[in-house]
Design a protein around this motif. Structure first.
Motif, short mmCIF file in Angstrom:
data_model
loop_
_atom_site.label_atom_id
_atom_site.label_comp_id
_atom_site.label_asym_id
_atom_site.label_seq_id
_atom_site.Cartn_x
_atom_site.Cartn_y
_atom_site.Cartn_z
N MET A 1 -9.63 -12.53 -18.82
CA MET A 1 -9.05 -12.76 -17.25
C MET A 1 -10.06 -11.98 -16.34
SD MET A 1 -5.48 -11.27 -16.10
CE MET A 1 -5.53 -9.72 -15.29
N LYS A 2 -10.01 -12.71 -15.38
CA LYS A 2 -11.24 -12.30 -14.08
C LYS A 2 -10.57 -11.34 -13.53
CE LYS A 2 -14.12 -15.61 -14.31
NZ LYS A 2 -15.66 -15.43 -14.17
N HIS A 3 -11.37 -10.18 -12.85
CA HIS A 3 -10.77 -9.23 -12.19
C HIS A 3 -12.23 -8.79 -11.31
CE1 HIS A 3 -13.26 -7.39 -15.47
NE2 HIS A 3 -13.77 -6.40 -14.69
N ALA A 4 -11.71 -8.23 -10.16
CA ALA A 4 -12.66 -7.90 -8.89
C ALA A 4 -13.44 -6.61 -9.55
CB ALA A 4 -11.96 -7.44 -7.56
N GLU A 5 -14.57 -6.73 -9.07
CA GLU A 5 -15.46 -5.32 -9.36
C GLU A 5 -15.96 -4.77 -8.08
OE1 GLU A 5 -18.18 -6.84 -12.09
OE2 GLU A 5 -16.93 -7.91 -13.47
N GLY A 6 -16.65 -3.92 -8.31
CA GLY A 6 -17.38 -2.88 -7.53
C GLY A 6 -16.50 -2.34 -6.22
N SER A 7 -17.11 -1.73 -5.44
CA SER A 7 -16.51 -0.71 -4.30
C SER A 7 -15.58 -1.31 -3.58
CB SER A 7 -17.69 0.06 -3.53
OG SER A 7 -18.41 -1.36 -2.81
N ALA A 8 -15.64 -2.78 -3.34
CA ALA A 8 -14.61 -3.59 -2.64
C ALA A 8 -13.34 -3.75 -3.48
CB ALA A 8 -15.01 -4.89 -2.08
N GLY A 9 -13.45 -4.16 -4.67
CA GLY A 9 -12.54 -4.34 -5.64
C GLY A 9 -11.64 -2.95 -5.93
N VAL A 10 -12.26 -1.71 -5.87
CA VAL A 10 -11.77 -0.51 -6.15
C VAL A 10 -10.89 -0.33 -4.70
CG1 VAL A 10 -12.06 1.86 -6.32
CG2 VAL A 10 -13.41 0.48 -7.80
N ALA A 11 -11.58 -0.44 -3.73
CA ALA A 11 -10.94 -0.12 -2.26
C ALA A 11 -9.63 -1.10 -2.24
CB ALA A 11 -11.79 -0.27 -1.14
N LEU A 12 -9.56 -2.28 -2.61
CA LEU A 12 -8.63 -3.30 -2.61
C LEU A 12 -7.48 -2.68 -3.56
CD1 LEU A 12 -10.17 -6.85 -1.87
CD2 LEU A 12 -8.70 -5.40 -0.33
N ALA A 13 -7.90 -2.37 -4.81
CA ALA A 13 -6.95 -1.91 -5.86
C ALA A 13 -6.00 -0.79 -5.08
CB ALA A 13 -7.50 -1.53 -7.06
N VAL A 14 -6.60 0.06 -4.24
CA VAL A 14 -5.98 1.34 -3.62
C VAL A 14 -5.07 0.94 -2.87
CG1 VAL A 14 -6.48 3.24 -1.99
CG2 VAL A 14 -7.90 2.78 -3.86
N LEU A 15 -5.14 -0.46 -2.23
CA LEU A 15 -3.93 -0.89 -1.52
C LEU A 15 -2.52 -0.96 -2.31
CD1 LEU A 15 -5.59 -3.53 0.81
CD2 LEU A 15 -4.74 -1.48 1.49
N ALA A 16 -2.73 -1.12 -3.53
CA ALA A 16 -1.51 -1.45 -4.23
C ALA A 16 -0.87 0.00 -4.77
CB ALA A 16 -2.01 -2.43 -5.59
N LEU A 17 -1.57 0.88 -4.36
CA LEU A 17 -0.92 2.30 -4.80
C LEU A 17 0.24 2.66 -3.95
CD1 LEU A 17 -4.05 4.24 -5.57
CD2 LEU A 17 -2.64 3.17 -7.31
N PRO A 18 1.23 3.31 -4.54
CA PRO A 18 2.21 3.93 -3.73
C PRO A 18 1.51 5.01 -2.49
CG PRO A 18 3.00 3.91 -5.88
CD PRO A 18 1.42 3.44 -5.90
N GLU A 19 2.29 5.12 -1.47
CA GLU A 19 1.55 6.15 -0.33
C GLU A 19 1.11 7.60 -0.83
OE1 GLU A 19 2.46 7.74 3.89
OE2 GLU A 19 3.54 6.22 3.09
N ALA A 20 2.05 8.05 -1.89
CA ALA A 20 1.73 9.58 -2.36
C ALA A 20 0.51 9.24 -3.20
CB ALA A 20 3.03 9.94 -3.10
N GLN A 21 0.38 8.44 -4.24
CA GLN A 21 -0.96 8.31 -4.88
C GLN A 21 -2.31 8.17 -4.08
OE1 GLN A 21 0.31 5.38 -7.86
NE2 GLN A 21 0.48 6.91 -9.42
N ALA A 22 -1.93 7.11 -3.24
CA ALA A 22 -3.13 6.80 -2.22
C ALA A 22 -3.66 8.16 -1.60
CB ALA A 22 -2.85 5.94 -1.26
N THR A 23 -2.74 8.89 -1.26
CA THR A 23 -2.93 10.14 -0.19
C THR A 23 -3.61 11.18 -1.46
OG1 THR A 23 -1.16 9.81 1.17
CG2 THR A 23 -1.80 12.01 1.07
N ALA A 24 -3.09 11.04 -2.37
CA ALA A 24 -3.55 12.08 -3.41
C ALA A 24 -5.06 11.88 -3.71
CB ALA A 24 -2.73 12.17 -4.72
#
Length: 135
Positions: A1-24
């Motif tokens: 399965m393909k997946h995004a990589e690199g700094s942009a991929g990590v930052a976009l994955a952060v968007l999927a986190l609940p607010e409390a986890q993103a803040t943490a």
């Protein structure tokens, strides 16, 4: 399965986190670092998951804090033309590692077109049914 990589991929994955986890994990710092990393003029590939189209999409969603980074981010869509090769019916983006021409979503032309549409239409989802593109 393909997946995004690199700094942009990590930052976009952060968007999927609940607010409390993103803040943490200090999501704003992750976005700022990814924006710095993605605000470079020389990018070898054009793809959505690994290349300039993905960075253009990420940077259109992220609040880019520094003027230099914002200016560079605005150049990505224009610089996508550097990745195009002439064809009988127009132009097509070069594939992964610049070794072939293709129209698939993750690495070449289809992804480039989706990223361009999202970049030109802030708030529009990248894919139909996807989340809005504003951070």
């Amino acid at each position: 399965m393909k997946h995004a990589e690199g700094s942009a991929g990590v930052a976009l994955a952060v968007l999927a986190l609940p607010e409390a986890q993103a803040t943490a994990i200090d999501a704003p710092a992750i976005f700022a670092a990814a924006a710095r990393a993605g605000s470079v003029p020389l990018i070898a590939q054009s793809g959505l998951f690994k290349g300039r189209a993905g960075l253009a999409h990420f940077l259109s969603r992220a609040a880019v804090p520094q003027p230099q980074e914002q200016a560079e981010a605005e150049q990505h869509p224009r610089r996508l033309t550097l990745h195009l090769a002439p064809q009988e019916t127009g132009r097509i983006a070069q594939g992964a590692q610049l070794m072939w021409l293709s129209t698939d979503l993750t690495t070449v032309s289809a992804g480039v077109l989706l990223a361009m549409a999202a970049f030109r239409n802030p708030g529009r989802p990248l894919l139909p049914g996807g989340p809005p593109t504003s951070v």
